[in-house]
Design an enzyme around this catalytic site. Structure first.
Site, PDB file in Angstrom:
ATOM      1  CG  ASP A   1      -0.118  -3.984   2.931  1.00 20.94           C
ATOM      2  OD1 ASP A   1       0.352  -3.365   1.728  1.00 20.94           O
ATOM      3  OD2 ASP A   1      -0.450  -3.424   3.935  1.00 20.94           O
TER       4      ASP A   1
ATOM      5  CB  SER B   1       3.068   1.842   5.915  1.00 20.97           C
ATOM      6  OG  SER B   1       1.922   1.751   6.927  1.00 20.97           O
TER       7      SER B   1
ATOM      8  CG  HIS C   1      -0.324   0.360   2.556  1.00 20.83           C
ATOM      9  ND1 HIS C   1      -0.227  -0.644   3.535  1.00 20.83           N
ATOM     10  CD2 HIS C   1      -0.074   1.495   3.018  1.00 20.83           C
ATOM     11  CE1 HIS C   1       0.533  -0.051   4.632  1.00 20.83           C
ATOM     12  NE2 HIS C   1       0.267   1.450   4.428  1.00 20.83           N
TER      13      HIS C   1
END
Length: 361
Positions: free
Chosen positions: A128, A210, A97
């Site tokens: 992911d 992230s 992402h």
């Protein structure tokens, strides 16, 4: 110690923001044990609380000094995320992402200097994870990846990344739980990535973390911070974050580096395309089969287009998200009962030998 997967039925929020995205040359094989300041200079003397604090502080400093040079900032368009240098060839592992639909990026290293160009090697959105490659790998410091299967609840961990664009940020916490199964936010009406065996941590994970690193006190990466818990009514939940375990991350990353894509996802699949079925009361009532893979597991078991799957392996599948959660706890080749409601209103239970989820591109 083994931990049984636990389904975490909470909403999770990928670490994205307007400016966010939330290994040595042989990753996963090296070890590194930072030196700690002795707690006492007199053999046999009692250790005071002050000496213990100084020893832990010194250990923190050593780990940060060792690992932080391996954590880069990834810029794609107007968004920022984090990544971990995987090897000496310039491969960087991050979240799918974070890269999104982009194929070209700029990478900034903590040691400073001009941003470097990078390109996409491959992505595995279902888990992911993604890998990019820096065009000029000179001076990059590969991280050391540890074995997440040996983690224990209560271990101290540090989260390193670029939250909200503040590069080289470090937060601390503990391993709060193991074996979680969590799902990222929906995109385009489809469920987000499913993270199996996620590491739950109390170390703050903010937008931009992230793709960064969750690190133990041996200076080894044991997870990739990916999701923060979010209550739809109250907002983000402090101290509840989730990381992809290093065992999964290194496996997927090596496959992408070697093949440009994932050949073996090790994830179960039914071999169907589905959408959430809505009952007359407007509530989800299962997952409706829109297409069946030819000669796939479901077709062999007699499942057809238009059928509604209401349960897999004894667990209700009221929508596509819960189906993904259930499948994340199962293995390819496993034979499980699947409850199916047909268009004529009848209901049957069939035995399905699960296939394998296809890899990303």
């Amino acid at each position: 110690m083994e931990f049984s997967p636990v389904i975490t039925r909470i909403a999770v929020l990928a670490c994205l923001a307007a400016a966010a995205g939330c290994a040595n040359s042989s990753p996963g094989t090296a070890t590194a044990t930072p030196s700690a300041t002795p707690s006492s200079t007199v053999p046999g003397a009692p250790v005071t609380p002050a000496q213990q604090a100084l020893s832990l502080e010194s250990l923190y400093e050593d780990v940060i000094h060792q690992v932080l040079p391996s954590i880069v900032q990834i810029t794609t368009g107007n968004a920022l995320g984090s990544g971990i240098v995987f090897d000496n060839q310039g491969h960087v592992v991050t979240n799918a992402h974070v890269v999104g639909d982009s194929r070209d990026f700029e990478v900034t290293v903590p040691t400073g200097g001009a941003a470097r160009k990078a390109t996409l090697v491959g992505s595995f959105p279902a888990g992911d994870l993604a890998v990019i490659k820096v065009t000029d790998p000179r001076g990059l410091t590969p991280a050391v990846f540890g074995d997440s299967t040996k983690l224990r609840v209560g271990q101290i961990v540090l989260a390193m990344g670029n939250p909200l664009g503040f590069s080289g940020t470090v937060t601390s916490g503990i391993v709060s739980a193991l074996g979680r199964t969590v799902i990222g936010p929906r995109e385009g009406g489809m469920p987000g990535a499913t993270i199996a065996n996620a590491v739950q941590t109390s170390a703050p994970i903010n937008p931009g973390n992230s793709g960064g690193a969750l690190v133990d006190l041996h200076g080894q990466v044991i997870g990739i911070p990916t999701l923060g818990a979010n209550n739809p009514e109250q907002g983000p939940a402090d101290g509840i974050g989730f990381a992809i375990p290093s065992a999964t991350a290194t496996d997927i990353t090596r496959q992408i580096v070697q093949n440009g894509r994932v050949l073996n996802t090790r994830r179960a699949a039914l071999g169907v395309q589905v959408g959430t079925a809505i009952g007359r009361d407007g509530e989800p009532m299962g997952v409706q089969v829109g297409a069946v893979t030819r000669n796939g597991p479901s077709e062999k078991a007699g499942i057809r287009t238009g059928d509604v799957i209401t349960s897999v392996n004894g667990k209700a599948t009221e929508d596509t998200a819960t189906l993904s959660e259930v499948l994340a706890t199962l293995k390819p080749g496993q034979k499980v009962p699947v409850v199916v409601r047909h268009s004529d209103g009848t209901q049957t239970t069939v035995q399905v030998t699960l296939g394998e989820l296809p890899g990303g591109s």
